[in-house]
Design an enzyme around this catalytic site. Sequence first.
Site, PDB file in Angstrom:
ATOM      1  N   GLY A  17      14.674  14.776  18.496  1.00  0.00           N
ATOM      2  CA  GLY A  17      15.296  13.762  17.646  1.00  0.00           C
ATOM      3  C   GLY A  17      15.094  14.032  16.168  1.00  0.00           C
ATOM      4  O   GLY A  17      14.507  15.035  15.754  1.00  0.00           O
ATOM      5  N   GLY A  18      15.578  13.096  15.365  1.00  0.00           N
ATOM      6  CA  GLY A  18      15.517  13.243  13.916  1.00  0.00           C
ATOM      7  C   GLY A  18      14.100  13.309  13.378  1.00  0.00           C
ATOM      8  O   GLY A  18      13.832  14.004  12.398  1.00  0.00           O
ATOM      9  N   ASP A  20      12.040  16.038  25.648  1.00  0.00           N
ATOM     10  CA  ASP A  20      13.129  15.138  25.294  1.00  0.00           C
ATOM     11  C   ASP A  20      14.146  15.163  26.420  1.00  0.00           C
ATOM     12  O   ASP A  20      14.108  16.057  27.288  1.00  0.00           O
ATOM     13  CB  ASP A  20      13.784  15.541  23.972  1.00  0.00           C
ATOM     14  CG  ASP A  20      14.266  14.326  23.183  1.00  0.00           C
ATOM     15  OD1 ASP A  20      14.805  13.387  23.822  1.00  0.00           O
ATOM     16  OD2 ASP A  20      14.120  14.310  21.955  1.00  0.00           O
ATOM     17  N   ARG A  24      17.262   3.361  13.301  1.00  0.00           N
ATOM     18  CA  ARG A  24      17.922   2.185  12.732  1.00  0.00           C
ATOM     19  C   ARG A  24      19.246   2.576  12.100  1.00  0.00           C
ATOM     20  O   ARG A  24      19.421   3.670  11.580  1.00  0.00           O
ATOM     21  CB  ARG A  24      17.034   1.549  11.659  1.00  0.00           C
ATOM     22  CG  ARG A  24      15.987   0.634  12.210  1.00  0.00           C
ATOM     23  CD  ARG A  24      15.530  -0.335  11.156  1.00  0.00           C
ATOM     24  NE  ARG A  24      14.933   0.330   9.994  1.00  0.00           N
ATOM     25  CZ  ARG A  24      14.822  -0.243   8.814  1.00  0.00           C
ATOM     26  NH1 ARG A  24      15.302  -1.461   8.617  1.00  0.00           N
ATOM     27  NH2 ARG A  24      14.250   0.395   7.807  1.00  0.00           N
ATOM     28  N   ASN A  46      14.376   0.555  22.580  1.00  0.00           N
ATOM     29  CA  ASN A  46      13.186   1.381  22.463  1.00  0.00           C
ATOM     30  C   ASN A  46      12.027   0.901  23.320  1.00  0.00           C
ATOM     31  O   ASN A  46      11.177   1.695  23.725  1.00  0.00           O
ATOM     32  CB  ASN A  46      12.753   1.479  21.004  1.00  0.00           C
ATOM     33  CG  ASN A  46      13.678   2.359  20.186  1.00  0.00           C
ATOM     34  OD1 ASN A  46      14.572   3.006  20.726  1.00  0.00           O
ATOM     35  ND2 ASN A  46      13.491   2.383  18.881  1.00  0.00           N
ATOM     36  N   SER A  68       7.491   5.265  17.592  1.00  0.00           N
ATOM     37  CA  SER A  68       8.725   4.567  17.972  1.00  0.00           C
ATOM     38  C   SER A  68       8.708   3.126  17.491  1.00  0.00           C
ATOM     39  O   SER A  68       7.768   2.372  17.760  1.00  0.00           O
ATOM     40  CB  SER A  68       8.894   4.588  19.488  1.00  0.00           C
ATOM     41  OG  SER A  68       8.849   5.901  19.996  1.00  0.00           O
ATOM     42  N   ASP A  86       4.155   3.881   5.353  1.00  0.00           N
ATOM     43  CA  ASP A  86       3.993   2.813   4.359  1.00  0.00           C
ATOM     44  C   ASP A  86       3.009   3.240   3.272  1.00  0.00           C
ATOM     45  O   ASP A  86       3.171   2.886   2.095  1.00  0.00           O
ATOM     46  CB  ASP A  86       3.506   1.534   5.035  1.00  0.00           C
ATOM     47  CG  ASP A  86       4.427   1.083   6.154  1.00  0.00           C
ATOM     48  OD1 ASP A  86       5.649   1.214   5.982  1.00  0.00           O
ATOM     49  OD2 ASP A  86       3.925   0.630   7.203  1.00  0.00           O
ATOM     50  N   ARG A 142       4.842   5.828   1.005  1.00  0.00           N
ATOM     51  CA  ARG A 142       5.772   5.139   0.110  1.00  0.00           C
ATOM     52  C   ARG A 142       5.031   4.399  -0.990  1.00  0.00           C
ATOM     53  O   ARG A 142       5.448   4.408  -2.160  1.00  0.00           O
ATOM     54  CB  ARG A 142       6.638   4.166   0.919  1.00  0.00           C
ATOM     55  CG  ARG A 142       7.723   4.848   1.739  1.00  0.00           C
ATOM     56  CD  ARG A 142       8.463   3.851   2.596  1.00  0.00           C
ATOM     57  NE  ARG A 142       9.587   4.483   3.279  1.00  0.00           N
ATOM     58  CZ  ARG A 142      10.083   4.069   4.446  1.00  0.00           C
ATOM     59  NH1 ARG A 142       9.552   3.004   5.055  1.00  0.00           N
ATOM     60  NH2 ARG A 142      11.103   4.697   5.003  1.00  0.00           N
ATOM     61  N   HIS A 155       3.988  -2.844  10.534  1.00  0.00           N
ATOM     62  CA  HIS A 155       4.878  -1.755  10.119  1.00  0.00           C
ATOM     63  C   HIS A 155       6.337  -2.200  10.111  1.00  0.00           C
ATOM     64  O   HIS A 155       7.213  -1.512  10.621  1.00  0.00           O
ATOM     65  CB  HIS A 155       4.680  -0.557  11.050  1.00  0.00           C
ATOM     66  CG  HIS A 155       5.461   0.667  10.654  1.00  0.00           C
ATOM     67  ND1 HIS A 155       5.377   1.229   9.402  1.00  0.00           N
ATOM     68  CD2 HIS A 155       6.353   1.426  11.347  1.00  0.00           C
ATOM     69  CE1 HIS A 155       6.166   2.281   9.345  1.00  0.00           C
ATOM     70  NE2 HIS A 155       6.781   2.421  10.500  1.00  0.00           N
ATOM     71  N   MET A 180       9.076  10.253   7.715  1.00  0.00           N
ATOM     72  CA  MET A 180       8.302   9.767   8.856  1.00  0.00           C
ATOM     73  C   MET A 180       7.619  10.918   9.573  1.00  0.00           C
ATOM     74  O   MET A 180       6.487  10.787  10.055  1.00  0.00           O
ATOM     75  CB  MET A 180       9.221   9.018   9.829  1.00  0.00           C
ATOM     76  CG  MET A 180       8.491   8.357  11.000  1.00  0.00           C
ATOM     77  SD  MET A 180       7.346   7.049  10.498  1.00  0.00           S
ATOM     78  CE  MET A 180       5.780   7.763  11.014  1.00  0.00           C
TER      79      MET A 180
END
Length: 335
Positions: A27-28, A50, A99, A112, A136, A168, A171, A195, A245
């Site tokens: 995944g991303g 996956d 999202r 999820n 996740s 978090d 950021r 979160h 992430m």
Amino acid sequence: MLSRFAKRSFSSTAAANYKVSVLGAAGGIGQPLSLLLKLNHRVTSLSLYDIRGAKGVAADISHVPTNSKVEGFTPEDEEGLKKTLTGTDVVLIPAGVPRKPGMTRDDLFNINASIVRDLASSVADYAPNAAVLVISNPVNSTVPIVREVFKQKGVYNKNKLFGVTTLDVLRASRFLSEVVGTDPTTERVNVVGGHSGLTIVPLLSGTKHKNIPQEARDALIHRIQFGGDEVVQAKNGTGSATLSMAQAGARFAGAVFKGLDGEKDVIEPSFVESPLYASEGIDFFASQVTLGPNGVEKIHGLGELAGYEEELVNVAKETLKKNIIKGQEFITKAK
């Protein structure tokens, strides 16, 4: 008696021998996360899983010249999850859907939650002693889901279950530096709570920048709490925060490795089962934890808070309690 140098050398040699599994590796988040883990010298075996694409990711990053073996598995492989997880020391779970514009982390829950439940069941079966790092979303609910699954399987260890809230922290460091004009690598902000949105509470009073004007401070806090929205909007419906992430997941995994190695004073915030507000029915709370050979060695309190921070924590607790119950009931009501 071994010299201090000899002791350190022996510890270091023993340390760099971890098998790490990434569930949702194509995944991303999973792809860059897997690459970053491949670059960590403590990882000597990397197993990627996956529903599709894991073999390609494994083949791709296996060409990176570091001392680790990489394998990829899918449901098409006989006992693919068993092979992925058997003998694993640390499991990272970024699996799930991202999202999209207009979605909150809670909107992701119904999809999820099922994914995390099923993967947690396999982890309990094949890697019950591993440290489990849940990425996740919504983390406030998926971590309690993992706990309930592990409890049902009789393998729950509260000291080895982590919700990764490191993004978090990253950021907060970056955004604070932009406000005060400093090097972001020098800024450390303790971020507590949960979160998502208002559950994210940056403790700015604990930094060296205590006199930020209120308007600028409130805008900064809001940006830290809802920084993910910037990425979702900028990607125009094609994804959410994946690269940042992945860096956050790799950083926290690196801290877990250091703790398992027995390094001292390895401290990072994480969303863990916590006594801090358990009397209020809030079983999980993100705060700084000391990491060690057994996972969580110590859970730190929040320290002295500014008045506005106490208010933020109280608001966070209201939502957190609901999020945690939602995750728990997803499993207990299904029994």
